[in-house]
Design a protein around this motif. Sequence first.
Motif, short mmCIF file in Angstrom:
data_model
loop_
_atom_site.label_atom_id
_atom_site.label_comp_id
_atom_site.label_asym_id
_atom_site.label_seq_id
_atom_site.Cartn_x
_atom_site.Cartn_y
_atom_site.Cartn_z
N LYS A 1 26.93 13.30 -17.62
CA LYS A 1 28.06 14.04 -18.19
C LYS A 1 28.26 13.66 -19.65
O LYS A 1 28.54 14.51 -20.50
CB LYS A 1 29.34 13.73 -17.40
CG LYS A 1 29.35 14.26 -15.98
CD LYS A 1 30.67 13.86 -15.31
CE LYS A 1 30.71 14.30 -13.86
NZ LYS A 1 31.96 13.84 -13.18
N ASP B 1 29.27 19.08 -21.22
CA ASP B 1 30.04 20.27 -20.86
C ASP B 1 30.74 20.93 -22.04
O ASP B 1 31.72 21.65 -21.88
CB ASP B 1 31.06 19.90 -19.78
CG ASP B 1 30.39 19.35 -18.53
OD1 ASP B 1 29.30 19.86 -18.19
OD2 ASP B 1 30.93 18.41 -17.92
N ASP C 1 27.46 9.70 -14.70
CA ASP C 1 28.58 9.94 -15.63
C ASP C 1 28.25 9.52 -17.05
O ASP C 1 28.67 10.18 -18.01
CB ASP C 1 29.82 9.19 -15.15
CG ASP C 1 30.31 9.69 -13.81
OD1 ASP C 1 30.77 10.84 -13.75
OD2 ASP C 1 30.21 8.94 -12.82
N GLU D 1 25.22 12.39 -9.29
CA GLU D 1 25.66 12.71 -10.65
C GLU D 1 25.80 11.42 -11.45
O GLU D 1 26.36 10.43 -10.98
CB GLU D 1 27.02 13.42 -10.59
CG GLU D 1 27.63 13.75 -11.94
CD GLU D 1 27.20 15.10 -12.46
OE1 GLU D 1 26.02 15.22 -12.87
OE2 GLU D 1 28.03 16.03 -12.46
N SER E 1 28.49 15.12 -25.17
CA SER E 1 29.17 15.69 -24.02
C SER E 1 28.36 16.87 -23.47
O SER E 1 28.06 17.81 -24.20
CB SER E 1 30.58 16.15 -24.41
OG SER E 1 31.19 16.87 -23.37
#
Length: 476
Positions: A187, A266, A146, A144, A264
């Motif tokens: 993310k 999410d 970030d 992942e 962002s």
Amino acid sequence: METNKQYLSVEDISFKLNCTPQYTRKLIRDGKIPAEQVGKTWVINPEVLNDNETLFKISKDIPDQVRKNSDVPNIVALSFFSGAMGLDYGIEKAGIHPLLASEIEPNARKTILLNRPNIGLIGDINNYSAKDIRKFANISEKQEIDLVIGGPPCQAFSTAGQRKGFQDKRGNVFLTFIDRILELRPKFAVIENVRGILSAPFECEEMEKRFGFAPKTPEEKKGGALLYILNKLEEGGYTVTFNLYNAANYGAPQKRERVVFFCSRDGEKVPYLPPTNDEFGNFGLPKWRTVREVLSDLKEDEQKAMKFPEKRLKYFRMLKAGQYWKHLPQEVQYEAMGEKLKLGGGKTGFFRRVGWDEPSPTLVTDPTMPATDLCHPDKDRPLSIQEYARIQEFPDDWKFFGEMKDVYKQIGNAVPISLGFAIGKQVVKLVSSQELDLPPVNFPFSRYTYTDDVSIKKLMQKRLQKIATQPELEFA
């Protein structure tokens, strides 16, 4: 390439220098690479490869490199358009250490490795897939990410340029950067750019799709580049907020305004960066930092600086700290400025001495250009390399590679460390789900209005829908 041999061959060194064996032999003959001849073969001590500064001086460019360690930190970050690493050093101070840098300019690439020798390094992002990027960052396909952060070339959108937007080749790199963000799926993504991005023209279908209006005139096309960027990111699943920030509000001793986009993945709407300083000390914050605070302890005999032509020094000697051409005696102004007096605007960059007790104006890539002079407050010379670095807040031991003009350019293009630090602190809190600090209500982030995502979207929609009756309405 193995470096544990007792001796290296011309071919080994050529690979390291990214040059031909013929060029390496020339460097040996010129005495720039220490070597011994055994029979008809040159052999080189491997210790030559351990001194990057010496190695870089004899190499035209340096090859890309895979990150030299495999440890994966708590926050995985990748940097693009890294330059002299001002933005990167800022987020490092907040605890984020980029695993990879991307840069095409040879001297800046050397600056990166002089300061961060183990970092992954790549060149033009047009030539690397998301899979390639992960390989050079030394992270797995499943790791992942970030943060992806970077400031694409700003000349295509600069208010001082021709404002070609995405029709400019450099503008297309901006679109490639967005493509890589969508492929890497971090993310969070942070994009830094100049104010001109907010009103740069671009004829795109998004205007007609969103507003039912096809722009035809240059005035109607203003803001098209911004809208295109937002649509690409939002269609890719990112929520985007942005604002125009004056770095002086974040502790930099410099009035430098840059747009920062927070993206962002999410759906989280990232709040604007909370300031740490205010021009007048309002909002319970300390006042802006000044040039005097960061330059007063430097020794004059240690400064390295370019020179002004003698014919211009005549006028600088008539000015005090914080003054510019308008403070020259009335009878001298035309002599100094000539036909430039007919130019529009305040022309505040001509014959400008930096003030001691205020932040510096925006540092430029060459402090000796007539329209963007940056003369020392007291001395009859431009700001020095060391003063440039202090104003941009690089640590004194930071190394810059290149001739003086190259170093000025690298520092002048950098993001002030304090602004990078503010961005980094925000990302750390986002990644770790900490409570975010909010800026004071009605805080003036910059000297301009309609430069944040909320107001500019409303105003853009109003402009496009009512352009026929309000053709002069501006939004940036």
